[in-house]
Design an enzyme around this catalytic site. Structure first.
Site, PDB file in Angstrom:
ATOM      1  N   PHE A 167       0.860  -1.188   0.000  1.00 61.27           N
ATOM      2  CA  PHE A 167       0.000   0.000   0.000  1.00 61.27           C
ATOM      3  C   PHE A 167       0.894   1.234   0.000  1.00 61.27           C
ATOM      4  CE2 PHE A 167      -2.452   3.499   1.572  1.00 61.27           C
ATOM      5  CZ  PHE A 167      -3.707   3.309   1.008  1.00 61.27           C
ATOM      6  N   ASP A 195       9.269   2.970   1.866  1.00 58.07           N
ATOM      7  CA  ASP A 195       8.073   3.706   2.284  1.00 58.07           C
ATOM      8  C   ASP A 195       7.865   3.473   3.789  1.00 58.07           C
ATOM      9  OD1 ASP A 195       5.509   4.506   2.932  1.00 58.07           O
ATOM     10  OD2 ASP A 195       4.571   3.680   1.130  1.00 58.07           O
ATOM     11  N   LYS A 225       2.280  10.410   8.559  1.00 53.94           N
ATOM     12  CA  LYS A 225       1.696   9.909   9.809  1.00 53.94           C
ATOM     13  C   LYS A 225       2.393  10.449  11.069  1.00 53.94           C
ATOM     14  CE  LYS A 225      -0.469   5.869   7.765  1.00 53.94           C
ATOM     15  NZ  LYS A 225      -1.880   5.770   7.988  1.00 53.94           N
ATOM     16  N   THR A 273       1.681  24.043  -4.529  1.00 52.98           N
ATOM     17  CA  THR A 273       1.504  25.322  -3.823  1.00 52.98           C
ATOM     18  C   THR A 273       2.017  25.237  -2.380  1.00 52.98           C
ATOM     19  OG1 THR A 273      -0.486  25.729  -5.127  1.00 52.98           O
ATOM     20  CG2 THR A 273      -0.167  27.108  -3.178  1.00 52.98           C
TER      21      THR A 273
HETATM   22  C1  LIG Z   1       2.859   2.514   3.868  1.00 57.20           C
HETATM   23  C2  LIG Z   1       1.948   3.615   3.448  1.00 57.20           C
HETATM   24  N1  LIG Z   1       2.293   4.385   2.414  1.00 57.20           N
HETATM   25  C3  LIG Z   1       1.521   5.417   2.007  1.00 57.20           C
HETATM   26  C4  LIG Z   1       0.341   5.704   2.628  1.00 57.20           C
HETATM   27  C5  LIG Z   1      -0.509   6.847   2.169  1.00 57.20           C
HETATM   28  O1  LIG Z   1      -0.396   7.880   3.086  1.00 57.20           O
HETATM   29  P1  LIG Z   1      -1.508   9.049   3.148  1.00 57.20           P
HETATM   30  O2  LIG Z   1      -2.768   8.390   3.564  1.00 57.20           O
HETATM   31  O3  LIG Z   1      -0.944  10.013   4.142  1.00 57.20           O
HETATM   32  O4  LIG Z   1      -1.575   9.648   1.804  1.00 57.20           O
HETATM   33  C6  LIG Z   1      -0.056   4.918   3.733  1.00 57.20           C
HETATM   34  C7  LIG Z   1      -1.325   5.198   4.423  1.00 57.20           C
HETATM   35  O5  LIG Z   1      -1.840   4.416   5.184  1.00 57.20           O
HETATM   36  C8  LIG Z   1       0.771   3.841   4.150  1.00 57.20           C
HETATM   37  O6  LIG Z   1       0.423   3.057   5.174  1.00 57.20           O
END
Ligand SMILES: Cc1ncc(COP(=O)(O)O)c(C=O)c1O
Length: 485
Positions: free
Chosen positions: A202, A311, A342, A366
């Site tokens: 994700f 990530d 987060k 922006t």
């Molecule tokens: C591992 C990971 N990457 C990216 C995201 C996307 O982040 P956002 O919801 O702040 O756009 C999430 C969100 O849960 C995530 O868990």
């Protein structure tokens, strides 16, 4: 309750005064209505008149919530081990952060929000030094702020593409032919590059990131996708110590597949320019992989000049028991880019020098971030360090995993595959129905836990989650498991 803020918050139809913000944590959960209760339900109906709401579970009274406990609209006090999907580092209304509301930097940053890429605040670099740079992984050169986790990933990927093409041009800027052809989406200005992601991953829900995201069909259905490759992520058997040979084989099989995809794409002149990977596939079902897997992945990336993007949107900020989860892999060099959001309050990514983008407006929008978040993050990091919260999280996380493993032996039909890294702990159930039921029953008893993947329960508490919270968690979890059986 303490008089903490004297200003008024207003709206067209109602003006109310913020008079009190909770200053202490309940000693235990207390629930007197179903959750969602009547007030939450009425608020949800009202919301539907102005905003889509199908994912809304219940409403929270953020003034009454404190520490590890949320208080919902109906006054129920619930131990929150999910913390706004892993994103509140110190729990609700930490008094030192509430006190910051009076800081003129916070007030002016909120009231006069800058377009950071063009007209940053005079204190922007120093704010960064005291916040994001203070926790920058070793060996990285700088940070790029962004709005959220998704935009952090998108822009890290753009930086990877830009670097890949710049290398091809021998370090030179785009040629007139590049600039002309890109406006027609043709070669050479619009290259046929791709990003390799993993099954179960994700990385966000924007149009680009959805191509890399493979956790649930409902996120992706009806949306066009790039023709980008996907590889398998290891699927381990637990407990790890009993399944060493199988798990090692999983690592090797997945790495072999990554190598083969990168090589075959190169032959087809559709080069993979970046690999993006989560330390724990969180939304997809809390799937872990070994340090050996990640080391092998980085090695393949290096050998092929492919950017290795980690990530850490969900794992970063201390919950893994180290500030960054990848620190536990003992990589010979840092990843090329590390993305976050987060618990870091603002989105963004760290880069190594090769991935610095030198021309303006290529990584830009922006707002490009949020200075109020940096003012708060400065204090959050000070508190994390002062109170030794990462080490405390490691310790309480160990205990959580140990106790969940104990419950697994008592309820082997209901609690399976216990795993964890710090407080990023999880277990599986047999199917979606029993998992969802367990989450509902736990909530009705005053324990908020999260779900992920098809049949997984996950914990994502704040860094202030301590032994006393763990005891409540285990007590309510066990009672809930018993009543689901
Ligand atoms: C591992 C990971 N990457 C990216 C995201 C996307 O982040 P956002 O919801 O702040 O756009 C999430 C969100 O849960 C995530 O868990």
């Amino acid at each position: 309750m303490l008089s903490a803020a004297k200003f008024s918050v207003g709206s067209k139809c109602s003006i109310r005064t913020l008079t009190s913000i909770a200053t202490s944590e309940p000693s235990a959960p207390s629930v007197s209505t179903p959750i969602p209760g009547p007030k939450s339900k009425a608020l949800k109906d009202d919301m539907a008149k102005v905003h889509q709401n199908p994912s809304v579970k219940f409403f929270i009274d953020y003034e009454k919530s404190f520490g590890n406990y949320l208080v919902d609209a109906d006054g129920n006090k619930v131990l929150d081990t999910f913390m706004q999907i892993s994103s509140i580092p110190l729990g609700y209304n930490h008094p030192e952060l509430v006190a910051l509301a009076k800081d003129p930097r916070l007030i002016t940053a909120a009231v006069s929000r800058p377009a950071l890429g063009a007209w940053p605040r005079t204190d922007f670099a120093s704010l960064l030094r005291n916040s994001l740079i203070e926790v920058m992984p070793k060996g990285m050169s700088g940070v790029q702020t962004m709005l959220c986790g998704t935009s952090a990933n998108e822009n890290a990927i753009k930086a990877a593409f830009i670097r890949y093409q710049t290398l091809k041009r021998g370090g030179k800027p785009p040629t007139p032919a590049d600039l002309e052809s890109c406006m027609k989406h043709q070669l050479p200005g619009t290259p046929r590059l791709s990003v390799l992601g993993f099954q179960g991953s994700f990385h966000g829900r924007s149009l680009t990131m959805l191509t890399c995201t493979r956790s649930k069909p409902i996120h992706k259905v009806d949306i066009p996708a790039f023709d980008w490759p996907i590889a398998n992520f290891p699927r381990y058997k637990y407990p790890l110590e009993k399944h060493g040979a199988h798990n090692k084989q999983e690592d090797e099989k997945c790495l072999k597949e990554v190598r083969s995809i990168i090589e075959s794409r190169k032959k087809e002149e559709r080069d993979v320019a970046a690999v993006i990977v989560e330390p724990v596939q969180s939304e997809g079902g809390d799937y872990h992989a070994s340090p050996e897997f990640f080391k092998g992945l980085q090695k393949i990336c290096k050998e092929n000049d492919v950017a290795f993007i980690v990530d850490e949107v969900q794992t970063g900020g201390g919950a893994s028991g180290t500030f960054w989860a990848f620190e536990q892999w003992n990589l010979p060099t840092p990843p090329d880019m590390v993305t976050f959001s987060k618990k870091l309050l603002t989105g963004g990514y760290y880069y190594t020098e090769d991935f610095r983008v030198r021309e303006g407006y290529r990584i830009f929008n922006t707002w490009m971030g949020e200075p109020t978040k940096l003012v708060i993050l400065e204090k959050v990091i000070e508190i994390i360090k002062r109170d030794n919260l990462v080490e405390k999280t490691r310790q309480v996380g160990e205990q959580l995993k140990k106790e969940l493993s104990r419950l697994e032996t008592v309820y082997p039909k209901n609690i399976l595959n216990v795993r964890g890294l710090g407080t990023l702990a999880a277990f599986d159930m047999h199917d979606t129905q029993s998992r969802d039921k367990l989450i509902d029953v736990a909530l009705s008893k005053g324990l908020h836990i999260g779900g992920c993947g098809d049949f997984t329960v996950r914990f994502r508490p704040a860094l202030t989650y301590a032994k006393k919270h763990l005891e409540v968690t285990l007590d309510l979890l066990e009672k809930s498991v018993k009543s689901v059986v």
